[in-house]
Enzyme design. Structure first.
Site, PDB file in Angstrom:
ATOM      1  N   LYS A 203     -57.945  19.042  25.838  1.00 34.00           N
ATOM      2  CA  LYS A 203     -57.637  17.782  24.639  1.00 34.00           C
ATOM      3  C   LYS A 203     -57.833  18.587  23.368  1.00 34.00           C
ATOM      4  O   LYS A 203     -56.822  18.202  22.539  1.00 34.00           O
ATOM      5  CB  LYS A 203     -58.694  16.751  24.908  1.00 34.00           C
ATOM      6  CG  LYS A 203     -58.601  16.059  26.103  1.00 34.00           C
ATOM      7  CD  LYS A 203     -59.551  14.759  26.045  1.00 34.00           C
ATOM      8  CE  LYS A 203     -61.304  15.253  25.959  1.00 34.00           C
ATOM      9  NZ  LYS A 203     -61.484  15.882  27.314  1.00 34.00           N
ATOM     10  N   THR A 204     -58.723  19.281  23.301  1.00 32.45           N
ATOM     11  CA  THR A 204     -58.891  19.671  21.738  1.00 32.45           C
ATOM     12  C   THR A 204     -57.505  20.673  21.296  1.00 32.45           C
ATOM     13  O   THR A 204     -57.086  20.788  20.157  1.00 32.45           O
ATOM     14  CB  THR A 204     -60.239  20.673  21.412  1.00 32.45           C
ATOM     15  OG1 THR A 204     -61.286  19.760  21.834  1.00 32.45           O
ATOM     16  CG2 THR A 204     -60.414  21.302  20.398  1.00 32.45           C
TER      17      THR A 204
ATOM     18  N   GLU B  28     -57.979  13.325  19.430  1.00 32.98           N
ATOM     19  CA  GLU B  28     -58.652  13.389  20.743  1.00 32.98           C
ATOM     20  C   GLU B  28     -59.304  12.413  21.121  1.00 32.98           C
ATOM     21  O   GLU B  28     -60.576  11.937  20.341  1.00 32.98           O
ATOM     22  CB  GLU B  28     -59.396  14.880  20.597  1.00 32.98           C
ATOM     23  CG  GLU B  28     -60.286  15.262  21.730  1.00 32.98           C
ATOM     24  CD  GLU B  28     -60.902  16.932  21.533  1.00 32.98           C
ATOM     25  OE1 GLU B  28     -61.665  16.967  22.324  1.00 32.98           O
ATOM     26  OE2 GLU B  28     -60.623  17.506  20.648  1.00 32.98           O
TER      27      GLU B  28
END
Length: 476
Positions: free
Chosen positions: A133-134, A176
């Protein structure tokens, strides 16, 4: 960024901004909230258990930060009357600061409710999934900015291009969305980017864990159904089944049926070049300067989002080619005796395997310093962690990072090392003494090595200590 929602100011006055107090403001997520709120005209203060580099940065930016958590932050109003106190689900409901806030009639707002406001304020892209995600959020923001679309961003890591974990722009808003906070399932976004779904943050009685993987995956499905459309990874099994409630479905990956495809993938020691097709038509050539197939997929998702939002392909692809990764995601720290030193946040088996594969792509001897994260996670996955590390040439294994969890009887880092040795790995060593780890690496590092400090705890400190004599600090 889009105009502030109406509740960013006091309803009795169009000129008085609301005062938000953020508990745990030094965390990577809360600090990003603080910066975004300030940019939207709110007053912000916060508190954290310890002083860190992030809290120092916030103070330098004019945000008041108190050390520790105490009811006095509410009752004595050191920074003025608080209108909204923001806390994560991990904060106990009977915490004195929360109790004092409720007694004073102050709204106590969950952190996910705050993210929901930001997602609903205008065009939004929410990145969900248990891995990547990051990096994917960072790549989307970098690609959109490269194409001149001026995104806002909320990221769980420091993005070097922005010098921050937040970016303020005209939009769209890229965020995110972390499944470790179960309230994420009540949210939605204009576009949901769905990277994968596994069994992370499952089991146990922690506030940030799901009871079962089925409940967690149902949370993903709810987020998707509440979004305008979903862009899912076609290469990850089972995602399509979780997206049956989506209003519109698009996909990315190497799979032939994907709408956005990466083909002609050409890895090299410094990254990977590839061609992007959209429904059979060539969009252009792309490159990611981070090794590993997982980063090809992350970059593909970013360029797909750029295409969906009308960004020019060439500038976006060029921005991604120059992207060095967010903090602690394949972060180049420096060198030691010619060896490349990398720090990576990988802490569950899938992420560890991907990081090891990325290291192998460099063609160097792969030397990993691994710190298992949490007793429960280790109990659930130590055989998979051991297997994921088998492709490294050498593994120096630290003790488990507890992350405030109590020890579990019989759960120890040596479960990993014993399994690896039993499966024939001759380069695994359990070294709980960090001074010994540093000594071993300083004496043996060579120019053909890549040393990767790996884990979600404080193993990153070792990477900085390794390069200090030669590089004098952090690079990349």
């Amino acid at each position: 960024m889009a105009p502030p929602p109406s509740d960013m100011t006091d309803s009795s006055s169009t000129t008085t901004p609301l005062h938000y107090h953020l508990m745990g403001i030094g965390g990577i997520g809360m600090s990003a909230f603080a910066r975004l709120l300030v940019a939207r005209g709110a007053r912000v203060s916060g508190c954290d258990e310890s002083s860190t580099e992030l809290t120092a940065q916030l103070q330098a930016e004019g945000i008041a930060v108190e050390s520790g958590h105490a009811a006095a932050h509410v009752t004595t109003e050191p920074h003025g009357k608080i209108d909204v106190l923001v806390a994560s689900e991990a904060v106990p409901k009977d915490h004195p600061e929360l109790v004092a806030a409720r007694a004073a009639g102050i709204e106590v707002r969950p952190r996910m409710a705050l993210l929901d406001e930001l997602l609903r304020a205008g065009p939004s892209i929410g990145v969900i999934g248990t891995h990547g995600k990051t990096t994917t959020t960072s790549m989307i923001a970098v690609a959109l900015a490269g194409a001149g679309l001026d995104p806002s961003a909320f990221v769980g890591g420091i993005v070097p291009e922005f010098g921050s974990n937040a970016r303020v722009g005209a939009g769209p808003f890229v965020a995110e969305v972390d499944e470790s906070d179960r309230a994420f399932a009540e949210l939605g976004s204009e576009t949901a980017v769905f990277t994968n779904a596994e069994d992370d943050h499952v089991g146990g009685n922690q506030a940030t864990y799901w009871a079962t993987v089925e409940e967690q995956h149902a949370g993903f499905a709810r987020y998707v159904a509440q979004s305008g459309r979903v862009l899912l990874c076609a290469d990850w099994p089972g995602l399509a089944e979780l997206c049956v409630g989506a209003k519109e479905i698009l996909s990315y990956g190497q799979a032939e049926e994907a709408d956005y495809r990466a083909v002609n993938v050409r890895p090299d020691p410094d990254g990977t070049s590839f061609t992007i097709l959209f429904r059979g038509e060539t969009l252009g050539e792309a490159r990611v300067g981070l090794p590993g197939l997982h980063n090809v997929l992350n970059a593909l998702a970013a360029l797909a989002v750029n295409h969906l939002y009308g960004g020019e392909f060439g500038p976006a692809a060029a921005a991604l080619a120059a992207f060095g990764g967010p903090g602690r995601r394949w972060q180049r720290i420096g060198t030691l005796n010619g060896a490349l030193v990398i720090d990576d946040y990988a802490h569950n088996a899938t992420k560890v395997a991907a990081a090891v594969q990325a290291a192998r792509q460099t063609g160097r001897r792969v030397r990993v310093v691994f710190q298992p994260h949490r007793y429960l996670r280790t109990q659930q996955s130590w055989p998979r962690l051991a297997d994921a590390l088998m492709d490294a040439d050498e593994v120096l294994l630290l003790d488990i990072a507890a992350a405030s969890e109590p020890p579990i009887e019989g759960i120890h880092a040596t479960l990993i090392s014993d399994r690896m040795a039993g499966n024939g790995h001759t380069g695994i060593r359990y070294l709980p003494d960090r001074a010994e780890v540093l000594s071993v690496l300083r004496q043996s590092a060579q120019s053909g090595d890549i040393i990767v400090t790996m884990g979600a705890g404080d193993v990153w400190k070792l990477s900085r200590e390794l390069v200090e004599p030669e590089a004098g600090g952090v690079s990349g």
